[in-house]
Design an enzyme around this catalytic site. Structure first.
Site, PDB file in Angstrom:
ATOM      1  N   HIS A  68       0.830  -1.202   0.000  1.00 11.35           N
ATOM      2  CA  HIS A  68       0.000   0.000   0.000  1.00 11.35           C
ATOM      3  C   HIS A  68       0.861   1.247   0.000  1.00 11.35           C
ATOM      4  O   HIS A  68       1.983   1.256   0.540  1.00 11.35           O
ATOM      5  CB  HIS A  68      -0.952   0.012   1.207  1.00 11.35           C
ATOM      6  CG  HIS A  68      -0.279   0.090   2.543  1.00 11.35           C
ATOM      7  ND1 HIS A  68      -0.005   1.288   3.184  1.00 11.35           N
ATOM      8  CD2 HIS A  68       0.186  -0.876   3.375  1.00 11.35           C
ATOM      9  CE1 HIS A  68       0.581   1.042   4.350  1.00 11.35           C
ATOM     10  NE2 HIS A  68       0.714  -0.256   4.493  1.00 11.35           N
ATOM     11  N   ASP A  70      -0.787   4.304   0.827  1.00  9.10           N
ATOM     12  CA  ASP A  70      -1.402   5.261   1.756  1.00  9.10           C
ATOM     13  C   ASP A  70      -0.686   5.209   3.091  1.00  9.10           C
ATOM     14  O   ASP A  70      -0.087   4.190   3.464  1.00  9.10           O
ATOM     15  CB  ASP A  70      -2.904   4.988   1.918  1.00  9.10           C
ATOM     16  CG  ASP A  70      -3.200   3.626   2.532  1.00  9.10           C
ATOM     17  OD1 ASP A  70      -2.584   2.639   2.100  1.00  9.10           O
ATOM     18  OD2 ASP A  70      -4.047   3.550   3.445  1.00  9.10           O
ATOM     19  N   ASP A 101       6.419   2.183   6.711  1.00  4.63           N
ATOM     20  CA  ASP A 101       5.102   1.569   6.497  1.00  4.63           C
ATOM     21  C   ASP A 101       4.334   2.321   5.413  1.00  4.63           C
ATOM     22  O   ASP A 101       3.552   3.218   5.719  1.00  4.63           O
ATOM     23  CB  ASP A 101       4.335   1.565   7.816  1.00  4.63           C
ATOM     24  CG  ASP A 101       3.055   0.763   7.775  1.00  4.63           C
ATOM     25  OD1 ASP A 101       2.864  -0.006   6.820  1.00  4.63           O
ATOM     26  OD2 ASP A 101       2.246   0.915   8.693  1.00  4.63           O
ATOM     27  N   GLU A 134      -5.017   0.803   2.882  1.00  7.63           N
ATOM     28  CA  GLU A 134      -4.710  -0.205   3.886  1.00  7.63           C
ATOM     29  C   GLU A 134      -4.800   0.355   5.287  1.00  7.63           C
ATOM     30  O   GLU A 134      -5.214  -0.331   6.221  1.00  7.63           O
ATOM     31  CB  GLU A 134      -3.302  -0.766   3.639  1.00  7.63           C
ATOM     32  CG  GLU A 134      -3.011  -2.083   4.384  1.00  7.63           C
ATOM     33  CD  GLU A 134      -2.487  -1.871   5.801  1.00  7.63           C
ATOM     34  OE1 GLU A 134      -2.453  -2.847   6.566  1.00  7.63           O
ATOM     35  OE2 GLU A 134      -2.115  -0.737   6.154  1.00  7.63           O
ATOM     36  N   GLU A 135      -4.455   1.630   5.433  1.00  9.97           N
ATOM     37  CA  GLU A 135      -4.450   2.253   6.749  1.00  9.97           C
ATOM     38  C   GLU A 135      -5.836   2.709   7.189  1.00  9.97           C
ATOM     39  O   GLU A 135      -6.018   3.089   8.341  1.00  9.97           O
ATOM     40  CB  GLU A 135      -3.489   3.449   6.776  1.00  9.97           C
ATOM     41  CG  GLU A 135      -2.036   3.101   6.459  1.00  9.97           C
ATOM     42  CD  GLU A 135      -1.358   2.297   7.555  1.00  9.97           C
ATOM     43  OE1 GLU A 135      -2.049   1.902   8.518  1.00  9.97           O
ATOM     44  OE2 GLU A 135      -0.147   2.051   7.432  1.00  9.97           O
ATOM     45  N   GLU A 163       4.819  -5.725   3.904  1.00 11.24           N
ATOM     46  CA  GLU A 163       4.722  -4.982   5.166  1.00 11.24           C
ATOM     47  C   GLU A 163       5.999  -5.131   5.980  1.00 11.24           C
ATOM     48  O   GLU A 163       6.696  -6.153   5.891  1.00 11.24           O
ATOM     49  CB  GLU A 163       3.546  -5.513   6.002  1.00 11.24           C
ATOM     50  CG  GLU A 163       2.179  -5.145   5.478  1.00 11.24           C
ATOM     51  CD  GLU A 163       1.771  -3.732   5.869  1.00 11.24           C
ATOM     52  OE1 GLU A 163       2.576  -3.015   6.496  1.00 11.24           O
ATOM     53  OE2 GLU A 163       0.638  -3.347   5.548  1.00 11.24           O
ATOM     54  N   HIS A 352       4.376   4.625  11.984  1.00  8.31           N
ATOM     55  CA  HIS A 352       3.318   5.449  12.565  1.00  8.31           C
ATOM     56  C   HIS A 352       3.848   6.456  13.598  1.00  8.31           C
ATOM     57  O   HIS A 352       3.051   7.161  14.208  1.00  8.31           O
ATOM     58  CB  HIS A 352       2.213   4.599  13.200  1.00  8.31           C
ATOM     59  CG  HIS A 352       1.449   3.759  12.229  1.00  8.31           C
ATOM     60  ND1 HIS A 352       0.213   3.233  12.521  1.00  8.31           N
ATOM     61  CD2 HIS A 352       1.714   3.355  10.979  1.00  8.31           C
ATOM     62  CE1 HIS A 352      -0.232   2.525  11.491  1.00  8.31           C
ATOM     63  NE2 HIS A 352       0.680   2.592  10.536  1.00  8.31           N
TER      64      HIS A 352
END
Length: 379
Positions: A68, A70, A101, A134-135, A163, A352
């Site tokens: 992903h 995003d 990520d 995905e997030e 990931e 994150h």
């Protein structure tokens, strides 16, 4: 050779906070198309998704990558010491939202795929399924890509999700499954009254406290062959009542369960309902439940796919990776319904976080691992 570090930096500079595409998939579509991949958008709702294939449609053997572009919100931008979308490199470390990520993972597998088909065109197909959701709720992301593939009669034989999987050191962990995840919200309704006359009311708070204690005290299991013990966490209890002389009429609470392959979302939902019914009867209150199952637990048993990835990881890092099912959920929970799937990627310590970052050398190393996986798969 395709530079995964430069491609990572270009992707970081695309502000693709869910559900904004931010230019990331547009960039990848251009890069992949220029390399001979047939690309199609599988957008759904407000979500952008990219499907790219090199090789004949419907080929019997195809290797897939999923990831992903995003990212989660920046948060307090003033707390960042480097621009969150600047992709600045300092002392061999690249900073920016999505470096870990997982834009570096996408860049690494895209670069590996591009160089592989240019140098040694395989007898088969390589598929890249990249989502922009995905997030977020993940309703229109990888699921939309898989729906598109079904409708277009496209299929991955196996899939690797890029990931970040390594806790502390590059190469130490491969994910061969994930725990299931579900959340349950409870509303306990009684009768409001004066706190000096509790016998004239039906207080929902003791009922909620009893229910939460029963749920949190219950041992779901002791783990299984490939999974740790399932967990239940009480995440909320609230009345919205600030008056000390009022017994409220209603109270809400919530729990989150991460469960292994000894359970299903349905079996746990039935257990939650049974517990709620017992407490409701004991306290003469009403209890309503709302349940959301984010994903079921799944396992890709150790075998050819995990061996393929583990051998490539050891060859490039010198480390024999652990096969694990720890952590949260990922889009592998959707891919597992399509084909065998495992996950391998970077060290995820800063994902994150403020000042999310990745060692530049790890990006090159990850590309080398993915390249070796492709070589070994098609050899």
């Amino acid at each position: 050779m395709t530079d995964p570090v430069q491609l990572t930096a270009d992707l970081i500079r695309c502000p693709s906070v869910t559900p904004e595409e931010g230019g990331a998939l547009v960039l990848l579509e251009r890069v992949l198309s220029d390399a001979g991949f047939e690309c199609a958008r599988a957008d759904r709702g407000d979500v952008s998704n990219l499907y790219a294939r090199w090789g004949k449609k419907g080929h019997a053997r195809s290797f897939g990558f999923n990831g992903h572009t995003d990212v989660v919100p920046v948060g307090d931008e003033a707390a960042w010491t480097k621009p969150p979308f600047g992709a600045e490199v300092h002392n061999g470390v690249m900073y920016g939202r999505g470096t870990t990520d997982m834009k570096s993972g996408v860049a690494a597998f895209a670069a590996a795929a591009i160089d592989f088909v240019r140098e040694t065109p395989p007898d088969g197909a390589i598929i890249l399924a990249i989502t922009g959701d995905e997030e977020g709720d993940a309703v229109d992301g990888t699921t939309a890509l898989l729906d598109y593939m079904d409708q277009a009669d496209e299929r991955m034989s196996v899939c690797l999700v890029g990931e970040p999987t390594c806790p502390n050191q590059m190469g130490e962990m491969i994910k061969i499954g994930r725990r299931g995840s579900m959340t349950a919200w409870f509303t306990v309704t009684g009768v409001q009254g004066h706190s000096a006359y509790p016998h004239r009311a039906k207080n929902p708070l003791p009922a909620m406290a009893r229910l939460m204690d029963r749920l949190a005290s219950h041992e779901l299991d002791q783990g299984s062959d490939h999974f740790d013990a399932s967990t239940l966490a009480v995440v909320n209890i609230d009345t919205g009542n600030s008056a000390t002389n009022v017994i409220p009429a209603q109270c809400t609470g919530a729990v989150n369960i991460r469960f292994n392959d000894l359970h299903s979302g349905a079996s746990l939902s039935e257990w939650l309902q049974t517990e709620a019914d017992a407490v409701a009867k004991a306290f003469d209150v009403a209890i309503e439940i709302k349940i959301k199952i984010s994903g079921e637990s799944f396992l890709t048993p150790p075998g050819p796919l995990s061996d393929l990835v583990a051998n490539a990881v050891k060859a490039e890092t010198g480390i024999q990776p652990e096969l694990s099912t720890t952590g949260g959920t990922s889009d592998a929970r959707f891919v597992k319904n399509h084909c065998p799937v495992v996950e391998f990627g970077l060290v995820g310590r800063t994902m994150h976080q403020v000042d999310e970052c990745v060692e530049v050398a790890q990006i090159d190393q990850l590309k080398a691992i993915y390249s070796r996986i492709l070589t070994d798969y098609f050899s």
